[in-house]
Design an enzyme around this catalytic site. Structure first.
Site, PDB file in Angstrom:
ATOM      1  N   ARG A   1      -6.585  -3.203   4.511  1.00  0.00           N
ATOM      2  CA  ARG A   1      -7.815  -2.399   4.439  1.00  0.00           C
ATOM      3  C   ARG A   1      -7.914  -1.427   5.615  1.00  0.00           C
ATOM      4  O   ARG A   1      -8.526  -0.377   5.517  1.00  0.00           O
ATOM      5  CB  ARG A   1      -9.039  -3.316   4.340  1.00  0.00           C
TER       6      ARG A   1
ATOM      7  N   LYS B   1       0.750 -15.448   9.928  1.00  0.00           N
ATOM      8  CA  LYS B   1       0.851 -16.193   8.677  1.00  0.00           C
ATOM      9  C   LYS B   1       1.705 -17.439   8.878  1.00  0.00           C
ATOM     10  O   LYS B   1       2.440 -17.535   9.861  1.00  0.00           O
ATOM     11  CB  LYS B   1       1.536 -15.322   7.606  1.00  0.00           C
TER      12      LYS B   1
ATOM     13  N   ASP C   1      -4.508 -10.118  10.123  1.00  0.00           N
ATOM     14  CA  ASP C   1      -3.826 -10.249   8.833  1.00  0.00           C
ATOM     15  C   ASP C   1      -4.559  -9.487   7.725  1.00  0.00           C
ATOM     16  O   ASP C   1      -4.017  -9.303   6.639  1.00  0.00           O
ATOM     17  CB  ASP C   1      -3.679 -11.733   8.466  1.00  0.00           C
TER      18      ASP C   1
ATOM     19  N   GLU D   1      -4.880  -6.429   7.402  1.00  0.00           N
ATOM     20  CA  GLU D   1      -4.427  -5.123   7.898  1.00  0.00           C
ATOM     21  C   GLU D   1      -4.413  -4.048   6.811  1.00  0.00           C
ATOM     22  O   GLU D   1      -4.504  -2.867   7.113  1.00  0.00           O
ATOM     23  CB  GLU D   1      -3.036  -5.267   8.525  1.00  0.00           C
TER      24      GLU D   1
HETATM   25  N1  BES Z   1      -0.720  -8.854   2.229  1.00  0.00           N
HETATM   26  C1  BES Z   1      -1.731  -9.837   2.276  1.00  0.00           C
HETATM   27  C2  BES Z   1      -2.255 -10.233   0.890  1.00  0.00           C
HETATM   28  C3  BES Z   1      -1.251 -10.896  -0.023  1.00  0.00           C
HETATM   29  C4  BES Z   1      -1.143 -12.276  -0.053  1.00  0.00           C
HETATM   30  C5  BES Z   1      -0.459 -10.147  -0.855  1.00  0.00           C
HETATM   31  C6  BES Z   1      -0.231 -12.872  -0.883  1.00  0.00           C
HETATM   32  C7  BES Z   1       0.467 -10.744  -1.706  1.00  0.00           C
HETATM   33  C8  BES Z   1       0.575 -12.110  -1.714  1.00  0.00           C
HETATM   34  C9  BES Z   1      -2.917  -9.336   3.079  1.00  0.00           C
HETATM   35  O1  BES Z   1      -2.627  -8.436   4.093  1.00  0.00           O
HETATM   36  C10 BES Z   1      -3.571 -10.520   3.703  1.00  0.00           C
HETATM   37  O2  BES Z   1      -2.921 -11.175   4.477  1.00  0.00           O
HETATM   38  N2  BES Z   1      -4.822 -10.748   3.373  1.00  0.00           N
HETATM   39  C11 BES Z   1      -5.556 -11.859   3.889  1.00  0.00           C
HETATM   40  C12 BES Z   1      -6.938 -11.380   4.252  1.00  0.00           C
HETATM   41  C13 BES Z   1      -7.745 -12.376   5.052  1.00  0.00           C
HETATM   42  C14 BES Z   1      -7.120 -12.582   6.391  1.00  0.00           C
HETATM   43  C15 BES Z   1      -9.144 -11.837   5.206  1.00  0.00           C
HETATM   44  C16 BES Z   1      -5.626 -12.929   2.811  1.00  0.00           C
HETATM   45  O3  BES Z   1      -5.767 -12.593   1.640  1.00  0.00           O
HETATM   46  O4  BES Z   1      -5.475 -14.091   3.140  1.00  0.00           O
HETATM   47 ZN    ZN Z   2      -0.898  -7.300   3.821  1.00  0.00          ZN
HETATM   48 ZN    ZN Z   3      -2.090  -9.394   5.933  1.00  0.00          ZN
END
Ligand code: BES
Ligand code: ZN
Ligand code: ZN
Length: 506
Positions: free
Chosen positions: A362, A288, A358, A360
């Site tokens: 799921r 990230k 990222d 992760e």
């Molecule tokens: N934990 C994050 C989602 C998230 C983002 C929660 C902001 C709270 C605030 C999750 O694990 C994630 O990083 N999801 C990615 C998925 C993508 C890589 C397919 C996302 O939403 O960008």
């Molecule tokens: Zn996450």
């Molecule tokens: Zn993530």
């Protein structure tokens, strides 16, 4: 805080702060010198030689629905202030707005008590409509939750030395006794919500997967819940490989926690709750940005909500079995971290191509959902801070709700609406299933550029058999970027009240 019920307002029982309903009749009575039956406000005004009436007029207070006015008044000995709550205009009965109004009244009352260091409050409960149990609950939720402050990591003296802990006494004025059970139950639910807030607010260096295990064990012991903690070795033998794959990049070992509440009589149904417990999400090798990581201690908010709900459920005792599954690990980077392109076989048997480390959540939920299914249950509800895409779609206040079961959808939205938690249904669109097809494995853990919340939900659906499944994407409402009434900056404890409401309504 002591709670007392008195049948009607007596001058002898006056508290430092009075909360009154500003009805049209009461406000009108202030103006004229009308004789006859008048309320507390008029008599206070007379005792203050018309001071209150002047103040109301000067402040242009019309008592519109939900409008509040704080008046400093020493019209009677011991009295310090009067809080007027407007009810002169109409509102849609029993709407989300009505419940919010009561929650806001509770919040305003708490904030008023706090700023004036009020020791005793007297509330015109009947006039304010607090004889209605749902309104009373909402009011008390606002009052209890707005007092929350996460200060255990502050070392400054002034921050710690806060002798004022809220009023010592709350007196409800009502000819019908205010429900003590509603107040007691609301207290339990708010304590659970605060537990969830604390867990989310704790820094990830302290709130590790191991810490969540410790907390779950504490809750289990205190609340007499059965607990089983699957450690790394057991997870290996169970084939929980997607959970293990995410955990590989961290020095903290992963766990899968199961809390069980069993009713005393014969239990019919079983409801399983599953909560995402990533104690920190760096994104892994698909790292990230610095900004994107700032709030990623919140990525265990689903787990926190499940642990907290189990605590409340143990005390409220529904007639059927409730299980809470918490897969927990950190999503970090080291030489052994999962790589984009890796293929892993899930506990359920399907193979997954990890294209983005990222995504992760799921992955760890896949194994937890598979376990919940394997251990047989009637309904599954999972909560996860799963996708940024859900926040793009619904903003901060609404959680995404995915389910093919209309009844379950209705019940969850209804439960949420009663307790001030918003859910909006999004489709488990079969059209998009092909977006998670992989060229090398059964499925992959990313979808296309659009509809990210939906493709994430479709991924989870691969691991549940029952239609009575709901996935709640709480990425938006789990964490607040500022103080907003009874919601404080940081962990919100989102989901606890809705789940408890949903579980107790069945
Ligand atoms: N934990 C994050 C989602 C998230 C983002 C929660 C902001 C709270 C605030 C999750 O694990 C994630 O990083 N999801 C990615 C998925 C993508 C890589 C397919 C996302 O939403 O960008
Ligand atoms: Zn996450
Ligand atoms: Zn993530």
């Amino acid at each position: 805080m002591k709670i007392r019920n008195v049948r009607k307002e007596e001058s002898g029982t006056l508290a430092e702060l009075l909360v009154l309903a500003a009805s049209k009749k009461e406000l009108d009575s202030l103006g004229g010198a009308k004789r006859g039956k008048t309320g507390v406000l008029k008599s206070l005004d007379t005792q203050s030689h018309g001071q209150l009436a002047k103040e109301v007029k000067y402040r242009k207070f019309e008592g519109k629905i939900g409008e509040n006015l704080l008046l400093h008044s020493a019209a009677r000995p011991g009295l310090r202030a009067v809080l007027l709550h407007g009810i002169t205009t109409k509102e849609t009965p029993n709407s989300y707005e009505t419940f919010s109004r009561y929650r806001k009244l509770g919040t305003t009352l708490q904030q008023t008590c706090d700023s004036l260091k009020i020791k005793s409050v007297q509330i015109a409960a009947e006039d304010l409509g607090l004889s209605d149990e749902n309104f009373l609950r909402a009011f008390f939720e606002g009052f209890l939750l707005s007092a929350y402050d996460f200060d255990r990591y502050k070392s400054k003296k002034e921050e710690k030395e806060k002798p004022y802990k809220g009023p010592e006494e709350m007196i409800f004025v009502s000819s019908r006794k205010i429900s003590e059970k509603v107040l007691a139950d609301t207290r339990l639910v708010c304590e659970a919500t605060i537990l969830a807030r604390d867990l989310v607010n704790m820094p990830p260096v302290d709130c590790t997967p191991g810490y969540l295990v410790k907390k779950a064990q504490e809750v289990a012991k205190k609340s007499k819940l059965a607990i089983k903690v699957f450690d790394e070795k057991q997870l290996k033998s169970m084939g929980a490989n997607t959970l293990l794959a995410v955990a590989k990049g961290s020095s903290e070992p992963p766990y899968l926690i199961r809390l069980t509440y069993k009713p005393s009589g014969r239990s019919g149904r079983v409801v399983s709750l599953v909560g995402k417990g990533i104690t920190f999400d760096s994104g892994g090798l698909s790292i990230k940005t610095a900004g994107g990581m700032e709030t990623m201690k919140c990525d265990m908010a689903g787990a926190a909500a499940v642990i907290a709900t189990m605590q409340a459920i143990a005390a409220l005792k529904p007639r059927y079995e409730v299980r809470g599954y918490i897969p927990t690990c950190e999503n970090m980077i080291n030489g052994r971290a999962a790589r984009p392109g890796d293929v892993v076989r899930t506990m359920q048997g399907k193979t997954v191509e990890i294209l983005n480390t990222d995504a992760e959540g799921r992955l760890i939920l896949a194994d937890a959902l598979a376990l919940a299914e394997k251990e047989k249950c009637d309904t599954i509800i999972d909560l996860a801070t799963l996708t940024g895409a859900c926040m793009v779609a619904l903003g901060n206040d609404y959680a995404g709700l995915f389910s093919d079961d209309q009844k379950l959808v209705d019940k969850l939205i209804e439960a949420g609406s009663l307790c001030g938690e918003r859910f909006w249904r999004l489709p488990l669109a079969p059209e998009y299933k092909e977006l998670i097809k992989s060229s090398v494995a059964d499925i992959k853990n990313t979808g296309g550029s659009y509809g990210g919340a939906i493709t994430a939900a479709l991924f989870l659906k691969e691991f549940v058999k029952t239609d009575k499944w709901a996935h709640l994407d709480i990425a938006g409402p789990a964490f607040s970027d500022g103080n907003k009434g009874f919601v404080k900056k940081g962990g919100v404890g989102f989901g606890v009240r809705t789940l408890v409401r949903f579980l107790m309504a069945r």
